[in-house]
Design a protein around this motif. Structure first.
Motif, short mmCIF file in Angstrom:
data_model
loop_
_atom_site.label_atom_id
_atom_site.label_comp_id
_atom_site.label_asym_id
_atom_site.label_seq_id
_atom_site.Cartn_x
_atom_site.Cartn_y
_atom_site.Cartn_z
N PRO A 222 21.99 19.47 -16.37
CA PRO A 222 22.68 18.23 -16.01
C PRO A 222 23.83 18.47 -15.03
N TRP A 223 24.03 17.51 -14.14
CA TRP A 223 25.11 17.52 -13.15
C TRP A 223 25.73 16.12 -13.15
N LEU A 224 27.03 16.02 -13.39
CA LEU A 224 27.70 14.72 -13.44
C LEU A 224 28.52 14.51 -12.16
N ILE B 12 20.70 8.93 -13.53
CA ILE B 12 21.20 7.87 -14.41
C ILE B 12 22.56 7.44 -13.91
N SER B 13 22.75 6.14 -13.70
CA SER B 13 24.04 5.61 -13.24
C SER B 13 24.60 4.61 -14.24
N PHE B 14 25.89 4.79 -14.55
CA PHE B 14 26.63 3.87 -15.40
C PHE B 14 27.94 3.52 -14.71
N ARG B 15 28.54 2.42 -15.12
CA ARG B 15 29.85 2.03 -14.56
C ARG B 15 30.92 3.06 -14.91
N THR B 16 30.88 3.59 -16.16
CA THR B 16 31.89 4.57 -16.58
C THR B 16 31.22 5.70 -17.35
N PHE C 42 25.15 0.00 -17.87
CA PHE C 42 24.02 0.59 -17.17
C PHE C 42 23.93 0.03 -15.75
N LEU C 43 23.72 0.91 -14.77
CA LEU C 43 23.54 0.48 -13.39
C LEU C 43 22.13 0.78 -12.87
N ASP C 44 21.64 2.00 -13.11
CA ASP C 44 20.34 2.35 -12.54
C ASP C 44 19.80 3.62 -13.20
N ALA D 119 31.73 2.32 -7.08
CA ALA D 119 32.35 3.03 -8.20
C ALA D 119 31.37 3.18 -9.35
N GLY D 120 31.54 4.23 -10.09
CA GLY D 120 30.73 4.50 -11.26
C GLY D 120 30.48 5.99 -11.35
N ILE D 121 29.56 6.35 -12.23
CA ILE D 121 29.19 7.76 -12.38
C ILE D 121 27.68 7.87 -12.27
N GLN D 122 27.25 9.04 -11.89
CA GLN D 122 25.81 9.29 -11.82
C GLN D 122 25.55 10.67 -12.41
N LEU D 123 24.61 10.72 -13.32
CA LEU D 123 24.17 11.97 -13.93
C LEU D 123 22.84 12.36 -13.31
#
Length: 128
Positions: A122-124, A87-91, A62-64, A26-30
């Motif tokens: 950008p692409w989310l 860029i990856s974040f939890r939310t 922050f994830l990655d 789970a999370g988001i990646q931009l």
């Protein structure tokens, strides 16, 4: 840092990730496609490694982060974009907090100034 301390730090970092994020990804990646000016490529990479990367790593959620250099199109034609920032974040809320932060306001322009005409796309994504 001794190896035992490194292992404990890594395990502690995993423990801070919510169970849902650990098991389901789970999370988001931009994804941000960048058209880096070839004459400023070294400058952009130096700024990414010494300014942007250290700044984003400090952010809550922050994830990655990764900077990818385009190699070739496997299908389709050429693209003007020669780099992709991941860029990856939890939310998404945590990512937006990072974007609004003073650190981001100082770090991102060091990348953006190396783009041709400040061109980026950008692409989310939600991480499934």
């Amino acid at each position: 840092m001794p190896r035992s301390h490194t292992r404990r730090a890594a395990l502690a970092a995993v423990a801070l990730v919510p169970a849902a994020a650990q098991s389901s990804g789970a999370g988001i990646q931009l994804h941000v496609d960048l058209e880096v000016d070839p004459t400023r490529e070294k400058e952009m990479l130096d700024n990414y490694r010494t300014i942007f990367h250290p700044a984003i790593r400090k952010q809550p959620g922050f994830l990655d982060v990764k900077m990818l250099k385009f190699r070739e199109a496997m299908v389709g034609g050429p693209s003007a974009f020669n780099y992709r920032l991941l860029i990856s974040f939890r939310t998404e809320e945590q990512r937006r907090t990072w974007v609004a932060s003073d650190l981001h306001q100082r770090a991102w322009p060091t990348i953006e100034k190396c783009l041709k005409g400040a061109k980026y796309q950008p692409w989310l994504y939600d991480i499934a």
